[in-house]
Design a protein around this motif. Structure first.
Motif, short mmCIF file in Angstrom:
data_model
loop_
_atom_site.label_atom_id
_atom_site.label_comp_id
_atom_site.label_asym_id
_atom_site.label_seq_id
_atom_site.Cartn_x
_atom_site.Cartn_y
_atom_site.Cartn_z
N GLU A 88 0.94 -0.68 0.05
CA GLU A 88 -0.19 -0.06 0.13
C GLU A 88 1.10 1.71 0.16
O GLU A 88 1.95 1.09 0.52
CB GLU A 88 -1.08 0.19 1.12
CG GLU A 88 -1.86 1.27 1.28
CD GLU A 88 -2.79 0.97 2.37
OE1 GLU A 88 -2.65 2.58 3.51
OE2 GLU A 88 -2.85 0.10 3.43
N ARG A 89 0.34 2.63 -0.62
CA ARG A 89 1.63 3.65 -0.97
C ARG A 89 0.25 4.54 -1.02
O ARG A 89 -1.14 4.44 -1.54
CB ARG A 89 2.89 3.47 -1.83
CG ARG A 89 2.04 2.90 -2.99
CD ARG A 89 3.42 3.31 -3.94
NE ARG A 89 3.45 4.46 -4.64
CZ ARG A 89 3.81 5.50 -4.81
NH1 ARG A 89 3.69 4.19 -6.81
NH2 ARG A 89 4.70 6.23 -5.54
N ARG A 102 -0.72 7.48 7.63
CA ARG A 102 -0.01 6.76 7.41
C ARG A 102 0.53 6.59 5.44
O ARG A 102 -0.84 7.32 5.21
CB ARG A 102 -1.52 5.56 7.39
CG ARG A 102 -0.07 4.01 7.25
CD ARG A 102 -0.85 2.67 6.62
NE ARG A 102 -2.05 2.67 6.35
CZ ARG A 102 -3.15 1.79 6.68
NH1 ARG A 102 -2.94 1.22 7.86
NH2 ARG A 102 -4.09 1.37 6.16
N ARG A 105 2.14 0.81 3.65
CA ARG A 105 1.82 -0.53 4.18
C ARG A 105 2.80 -1.12 3.84
O ARG A 105 2.90 -1.71 2.87
CB ARG A 105 1.18 -0.75 4.84
CG ARG A 105 0.87 -1.54 5.77
CD ARG A 105 -1.03 -1.79 6.33
NE ARG A 105 -1.69 -2.46 5.25
CZ ARG A 105 -1.58 -3.92 4.78
NH1 ARG A 105 -1.30 -4.64 5.60
NH2 ARG A 105 -2.80 -3.67 3.85
N ASP A 108 2.26 -7.15 6.32
CA ASP A 108 2.26 -8.15 7.96
C ASP A 108 1.71 -9.58 7.90
O ASP A 108 1.82 -9.49 9.79
CB ASP A 108 2.08 -7.08 9.01
CG ASP A 108 0.67 -6.53 8.44
OD1 ASP A 108 0.37 -7.22 7.57
OD2 ASP A 108 0.15 -5.74 9.69
N ARG A 168 4.39 -2.06 13.98
CA ARG A 168 4.13 -1.06 14.01
C ARG A 168 5.37 -0.35 12.53
O ARG A 168 5.51 0.44 11.76
CB ARG A 168 4.02 -0.16 14.18
CG ARG A 168 3.34 0.11 15.87
CD ARG A 168 3.71 0.73 17.19
NE ARG A 168 3.38 0.62 18.75
CZ ARG A 168 1.71 1.50 18.66
NH1 ARG A 168 1.47 2.23 17.86
NH2 ARG A 168 1.37 1.00 19.35
N TYR A 170 5.58 -2.54 10.20
CA TYR A 170 5.50 -2.44 8.57
C TYR A 170 4.79 -1.50 7.95
O TYR A 170 4.05 -1.25 6.68
CB TYR A 170 4.09 -3.86 8.84
CG TYR A 170 5.23 -4.80 8.99
CD1 TYR A 170 5.44 -5.80 7.45
CD2 TYR A 170 5.58 -5.77 10.00
CE1 TYR A 170 6.37 -6.82 8.23
CE2 TYR A 170 6.37 -6.50 10.12
CZ TYR A 170 6.64 -7.86 9.19
OH TYR A 170 7.62 -7.86 9.36
N GLU A 171 4.23 0.13 8.51
CA GLU A 171 3.21 0.93 8.53
C GLU A 171 4.68 2.32 8.73
O GLU A 171 4.96 2.24 9.37
CB GLU A 171 2.08 1.00 9.68
CG GLU A 171 1.31 0.00 9.21
CD GLU A 171 0.17 1.29 10.30
OE1 GLU A 171 -1.16 0.81 9.94
OE2 GLU A 171 0.56 1.13 11.58
#
Length: 356
Positions: A88-89, A102, A105, A108, A168, A170-171
């Motif tokens: 995710e971006r 955020r 991601r 995870d 956390r 992974y974010e």
């Protein structure tokens, strides 16, 4: 009739003589030889060709050269702390973000599975601890067994806390309020920990982060003016001011980092490469000569076709010009470029005067 042998014919020029009886052709040859010798002597005596420049007046500046790039004064790099696949971006390059928002991601799922296993162990350990507590109250177990059950439960709970904190990683959250200056990476990419995925900062103010050779550092002071040049704005006057000098240099590259502040209306963009000339000393209305005219702490002064070597006292040495403190006057003519193979009092060939 008796025939006679043919007689050789004598050219008429050889038969002609001047009043003294000297053959005319020899006279012409002698005059030609004299003319040739005279021409050769004239060519030799007029000396080598040199280029002449005039001593002028103007401003002299001593500079330190440096190269660097444009950066925001306030900014941050955002990197993942673990290795993982990008799932995710935000696609928010150029947009404003808030602290904690955020931006991306990583996958995870494996970390989540580890957390699920730890929670199962926690549930079992909690039951075992409660059972040991009940048995201890009845006197059916030892204090050591009860203590071990409690210790196992505490260890599992600590592992769960660590795994929750690890999730956390992974974010990727915005570390500050600002603009996303650059966003790298695509969904599906496998990224390593430490890979810069986001650059976030304030669009203004900007500065040039330049590297200065260590031998030039003593001449650099905070507040000095810097003249900047970049190919993107060729021919445009760009200026800055020295704002910071790093206290520790690079012992390998033998350079020190100098930060040159830019005005708010600068046309320079973040990431542009820049050449900087930091003005360490400046004088107005001084005598100037081309740098290549100074040789052996002197000048070859030209007058009436002759050269005279004259010792001079120099001052500020710029890129193309040198200040002359003492030794010549304005508008005197000098050889530029000078050369060591021209001796004092040498005659030279006149050439057009070089421009200032």
């Amino acid at each position: 009739m008796e025939s006679r042998p043919a007689q050789p014919v004598t050219p008429i020029d050889e038969l002609q003589e001047d009043e003294s009886g000297f053959p005319r052709w020899k006279l012409v040859a002698a005059l030609g030889l004299i003319a040739a010798i005279g021409a050769a002597a004239w060519w030799y005596m007029r000396g080598p060709a040199v280029t002449i420049a005039k001593v002028t007046r103007g401003a002299a500046a001593e500079i330190v050269y440096a190269t660097g790039s444009v950066e925001p004064e306030t900014w941050s790099r955002l990197t993942p702390l673990v290795r993982g696949r990008l799932v995710e971006r935000c696609r928010c390059e150029g947009k404003e973000v808030k602290t904690g928002e955020r931006l991306a991601r990583l996958d995870d799922r494996e970390a989540q599975a580890t957390l699920k296993d730890l929670r199962a162990l926690e549930s079992f350990s909690l039951q075992e601890s409660d059972r040991q507590t009940t048995l201890l109250a009845r006197g059916a177990t030892t204090a050591q067994a009860h203590q071990k059950a409690g210790s196992d439960l505490a260890r599992i709970q600590a592992q769960i806390s660590a795994q929750v904190e690890r999730l956390r990683y992974y974010e990727l959250l915005a570390p500050m309020d600002g603009t996303v200056l650059r966003e790298d990476g695509e969904v599906g990419d496998m990224v390593e920990s430490g890979t810069i995925l986001y650059r976030i900062g304030l669009a203004r103010p900007l500065w040039v982060v330049a590297e200065v050779n260590e031998e030039d550092l003593p001449r650099i002071k905070v507040g000095q003016k810097a003249l900047l040049r970049t190919d993107a704005f060729a021919g445009r006057a760009l200026t800055g001011t020295v704002k910071q000098i790093t206290p520790a240099g690079d012992p390998v590259a033998k350079t020190f980092r100098v930060r040159i502040g830019l005005p708010d209306d600068t046309p320079l963009h973040i990431g542009m490469s820049v050449e900087a000339n930091i003005v360490t000393r400046e004088k107005a209305d001084v005598l100037l000569v081309p740098s290549n005219a100074v040789i052996d702490q002197g000048l070859l002064v030209y007058k009436d076709g002759q050269l005279t070597f004259r010792k001079v006292e120099t001052g500020i040495r710029g890129t193309n010009r040198v200040e002359i403190v003492k030794g010549v006057e304005q508008s005197e003519e000098i050889v530029s470029p000078a050369t060591t193979n021209i001796r004092n009092r040498t005659r030279v060939r006149g050439t057009p005067v070089a421009g200032p």
